[in-house]
Design a protein around this motif. Structure first.
Motif, short mmCIF file in Angstrom:
data_model
loop_
_atom_site.label_atom_id
_atom_site.label_comp_id
_atom_site.label_asym_id
_atom_site.label_seq_id
_atom_site.Cartn_x
_atom_site.Cartn_y
_atom_site.Cartn_z
N ALA A 57 0.66 -1.43 -0.18
CA ALA A 57 -0.01 -0.39 -0.06
C ALA A 57 0.86 0.94 0.40
N ALA A 58 0.63 1.76 -0.61
CA ALA A 58 1.44 3.63 -0.55
C ALA A 58 0.93 4.63 -1.06
N VAL A 59 0.90 5.03 0.56
CA VAL A 59 -0.65 6.06 1.61
C VAL A 59 0.14 7.34 1.11
N HIS A 60 -0.63 8.60 1.33
CA HIS A 60 -0.85 9.77 0.83
C HIS A 60 -2.06 9.87 1.63
N GLY A 61 -2.28 11.50 1.91
CA GLY A 61 -3.07 11.79 2.15
C GLY A 61 -4.14 11.68 3.83
N THR A 62 -5.02 11.30 3.71
CA THR A 62 -5.18 10.64 4.44
C THR A 62 -6.55 8.92 4.89
N LEU A 65 3.53 8.21 2.95
CA LEU A 65 4.41 9.40 2.64
C LEU A 65 4.58 10.59 4.02
N ASP A 66 5.82 11.36 3.86
CA ASP A 66 5.70 11.15 5.83
C ASP A 66 4.63 12.62 5.86
N MET A 102 -3.60 9.07 12.69
CA MET A 102 -2.66 9.13 12.49
C MET A 102 -1.55 9.57 12.43
N LYS A 103 -0.57 10.20 12.44
CA LYS A 103 0.66 10.41 11.57
C LYS A 103 1.48 9.39 11.58
N ALA A 104 2.37 8.91 9.92
CA ALA A 104 2.92 8.18 9.70
C ALA A 104 4.03 7.79 10.24
N ALA A 105 4.93 8.63 10.98
CA ALA A 105 5.85 8.14 11.53
C ALA A 105 5.57 7.39 13.02
N GLN A 106 4.44 8.37 13.41
CA GLN A 106 3.83 7.84 14.89
C GLN A 106 3.64 5.71 14.16
N LEU A 107 3.18 5.62 13.10
CA LEU A 107 1.91 4.69 12.97
C LEU A 107 3.07 3.76 12.54
N VAL A 127 3.15 1.24 9.40
CA VAL A 127 3.96 1.36 8.55
C VAL A 127 4.81 0.82 8.53
N ASP A 128 5.08 0.41 7.19
CA ASP A 128 6.72 -0.13 7.03
C ASP A 128 8.22 0.75 6.41
N LYS A 129 7.53 1.88 5.58
CA LYS A 129 8.26 2.53 5.63
C LYS A 129 7.92 3.96 5.53
N VAL A 130 8.66 5.01 5.79
CA VAL A 130 8.50 6.46 5.47
C VAL A 130 8.91 7.12 4.67
N VAL A 131 8.25 7.82 3.43
CA VAL A 131 9.10 8.37 2.51
C VAL A 131 8.66 9.93 2.19
#
Ligand code: T1G
Length: 696
Positions: free
Chosen positions: A93-98, A116-117, A159-164, A170-174
């Motif tokens: 899954a490639a996630v941006h927005g909400t 995405l961060d 919840m924010k990407a970094a927190q997840l 989340v496996d990777k934040v870009v």
């Protein structure tokens, strides 16, 4: 596939893209499209892994809420996610927005998640009176543990990407180009022959047997009257009771089905759309030009003026506050700083943010210093003569095109507008105290207020974090006009034999944050008393009669602020306690009036307090003071804490049935003969047609 979901391969990676603006809601066509694209990607031998992503501004923000209440259409979202999870090809899954609700649940059906961060993910179904019904209550605990999952699902917050990433979701934040980096990541996974990782195969155990009952107890007060939070807890608990994932999914579906047909969820879904609909003004195109509001003037640095100023400062809009005396200015600025520092102490803002807000605040003693502001809001003493003087000055000094707003809560905005040469630029902006906290903002359109001014102020409401509702000119506009009718009935019920505590309990148990008398003690009995005293001086013949509330106010029993009003309050304790002084004043009043007291039932209290509100709401609609029933709903939810799980005053009335309410109002009118019980013609009509306000 179809035009809302596309599939294309980029090298050895297949990409499934959902394109269903504005938020990629997972309606029927999207669900079918995902399965078609999955089949195509699976059959594509050159695709070694698959990415699923959202086009436009966001990864899917959930199921299509508009579909609820309609016959379900296969494939269901749980089935779609189960098929994604069963894919023999790696799914990323490639996630941006909400990615919210069903959107997040789709990511949990994938093997890996890259975000995405700036992306956020969450399961907000609880705010719709629902629960994550596509496996979220079963998969999230398997990823982050039962306790954390239960807390996240009941909070329903993004919840924010970094927190997840820290939580293991989340496996990777870009940062930067999500798709390019998601493709890169997918290729790396393929290269190292990364394994399939169906979340359903993970084990989950409750951290302890008591986490569910303990959590239920901890949310009992805040979730009073709601159904969904407790069903969410039960669903997560089911995930820990058996390693049979399908059994957990079945339990989740049962609990979801119960919520979906509950009146609470129907009410909360109504509110979701209503709080967006209020911003749309029939007859004013959303493309209507809006004026730039870059600097705001506030007249008055008292509690209201200071609170109003904070809304703009917090939104980064410079404010210039005008007062008559330096001492009043100093006091006002100190109060603003104190409020910000109290917020910072609670960790809700940093001290830097406090300084940034304060740096935008300017003060003056001279009207001429307001010549460049784009909007002025006056929050001076509630007296027409004073308001007219202020507007006369504003008319003299403000630049062409400046918007002149009054914060009056009772006075005639048209009369104020007529005291200027620019009535088309005059509008009411009625903030609710405390103005920096309460979300409701009643924007009052005068007869001559221009569409451009209305459009500007409605958009500005959202910009400063308010829920703006456009209302017409009358005494009390929408909220307070309805409130006054309820307060009158509450007082009458006490005159006839009820106690203030009994009346308050009935309305508190209905779901309001406090009853009429506790509310009067909070606002201050002196406020109403001064207005009534003024009316008794100016117009004795029509003034409201003297009653036990006046007697209490005369003894300086003004409520919480003086340690006693209708109720007594111990030092530092806001719990209302029945007062002997009040009981004696009520007794004295009844004797003077020769009232034969009687037992008043809780049902009668509820019907008289709420049905008089419904009747007034109907009259407000008839007169065009509110444009739609949903405007009345939103006013009372955001201005007075009407329980959101009842959908608002008019939505709730429809659920009760207008025929039933109308019959009671007719009965009360025959019994009391009071004008406020004169049935609204609109209510009579709808009841006669077997319709509701929702049919308007
Ligand atoms: N369904 C249908 N319409 C939606 C929608 C949704 N999920 N979300 C938004 N809209 C509409 C909204 O009414 C508005 O329409 C427009 O999109 C822009 O929205 C099985 C059961 C995503 C944070 O609860 O929180 O998944 O007014 O004005 O301020 O477990 O929309 O333009 O005609 O709010 O930028 C769970 C709800 C569903 C997320 C964007 N998901 N949406 O905010 O724009 S239940 C939610 C939001 C579910 C599964 C369960 C926000 C947003 P219009 P907007 P925004």
């Amino acid at each position: 596939m179809n035009d809302v979901v596309s599939y294309k391969r980029d090298g050895e990676i297949g990409v499934i893209t959902i394109n269903n603006p504005p938020v990629n809601a997972l309606g029927h066509a999207v669900r079918q499209g995902i399965l078609d694209a999955l089949a195509q990607g699976t059959a594509d031998d050159d695709a070694k892994a698959l990415i699923i992503t959202g086009g436009g501004r966001t990864f899917p923000a959930g199921a299509d809420i508009r579909e609820f209440g309609k016959p379900p259409q296969e494939p269901s979202l749980p089935d779609v996610i189960n098929q994604l999870e069963a894919s023999k090809k790696l799914l990323i899954a490639a996630v941006h927005g909400t990615a919210l609700g069903g959107g997040m649940e789709i990511t949990l059906g994938c093997d890996y998640r890259v975000a995405l961060d700036s992306a956020k993910m969450g399961l907000p179904e609880v705010h719709l009176g629902l629960l994550p019904g596509a496996g979220g209550t079963q998969r999230l605990p398997r990823l982050i543990g039962a306790k954390a999952a239960m807390e996240a699902i009941v909070a329903g917050k993004p919840m924010k990407a970094a927190q997840l990433q820290k939580m293991g979701v989340v496996d990777k934040v870009v940062s930067g180009d999500l798709m390019a980096q998601a493709l890169d990541y997918a290729r790396q996974l393929v290269a190292k022959d990364a394994p399939l990782r169906p979340v359903r195969d993970l084990e989950v155990k409750a951290e302890s047997a008591d986490i569910f009952s303990d959590f239920e107890k901890s949310i009992a007060r805040k979730s009073r009257g709601f159904l969904a939070p407790f069903h969410c807890i039960k669903a997560v608990q089911a995930a820990t009771e058996s390693s049979d994932f399908e059994a957990g999914l079945k339990r989740e579906r049962e609990l979801f089905a119960e919520l979906l047909k509950s009146p609470e969820s129907a009410a909360q879904r109504h509110v979701f759309f209503a709080e967006r609909e209020v911003a749309k003004i029939p007859g004013i195109d959303k493309k209507t030009a809006k004026r730039d509001i870059e600097q705001v003037g506030i007249i008055g640095a008292g509690t209201m003026g200071g609170g109003i100023a904070m809304n703009f400062l917090s939104a980064g809009i410079p404010v210039r506050v005008l007062e008559m005396k330096q001492e009043a200015l100093d006091k006002g600025v100190a109060l603003i700083r104190k409020n910000y520092e109290a917020t910072a102490k609670k960790g809700r803002m940093t001290s830097d943010q406090v300084e940034k807000c304060m740096a935008l605040l300017d003060t003056t003693l001279a009207y001429d210093d307001l010549s460049e502001v784009d909007l002025v809001i006056e929050a001076v003493f509630e007296n027409m003569k004073v308001k007219k003087e202020v507007f006369g000055e504003l008319d003299r000094v403000c630049k062409k095109g400046a918007i002149l707003a009054t914060n009056t809560s009772t006075l005639d905005v048209n009369e104020i507008a007529q005291s200027t040469k620019r009535p088309e630029d005059v509008i009411g902006m009625h903030f609710f105290s405390p103005a920096n906290v309460m979300k409701l903002l009643e924007n009052v359109r005068g007869d001559k207020t221009s569409d451009e001014v209305i459009a500007t102020v409605m958009a500005l409401s959202k910009r400063i974090g308010k829920v703006g509702v456009l209302v017409g000119v009358c005494n009390g506009f929408v909220g307070n006009r309805i409130l006054h009718k309820r307060q009158h009935q509450a007082t009458q019920l006490v005159n006839e034999g009820a106690t203030p505590a009994q009346v308050d309990k009935v309305l508190f148990d209905f779901g309001l944050p406090m009853g009429p008398f506790a509310m009067a003690d909070l606002a201050g009995l002196d406020v109403g008393w001064r207005i009534r005293e003024g009316l008794r001086e100016d117009d004795p013949a029509n003034a409201p009669e003297y009653n036990w509330l006046d007697a209490l106010a005369e003894q300086k029993r003004w409520g919480q602020k003086t340690g006693g009003g209708v109720f007594d309050y111990a030092e530092g304790d806001r719990t209302p306690r029945p007062s002997d002084v009040t009981a004696a004043e009520i007794e004295k009043y009844r004797k003077e009036k020769g009232i034969e007291t009687r037992d008043v039932s809780d049902d009668e209290i509820l019907e008289r307090c709420l049905y008089v509100m419904v009747n007034e709401g109907a009259k407000i609609l008839e007169e065009g003071i509110a444009m739609r029933p949903l405007d009345v709903d939103i006013v009372w939810i955001y201005g007075y804490g009407f329980p959101v799980y009842r959908g608002g005053l008019m939505f709730w009335a429809d659920q009760v049935g207008l025929d039933k309410i109308y019959a009671k109002i007719k009965q009360f009118h025959e019994e009391a003969g009071e004008d406020e019980w004169k049935p609204s013609a609109l209510l009579e009509k709808l009841a006669g047609q077997g319709k509701g306000f929702g049919d308007l």
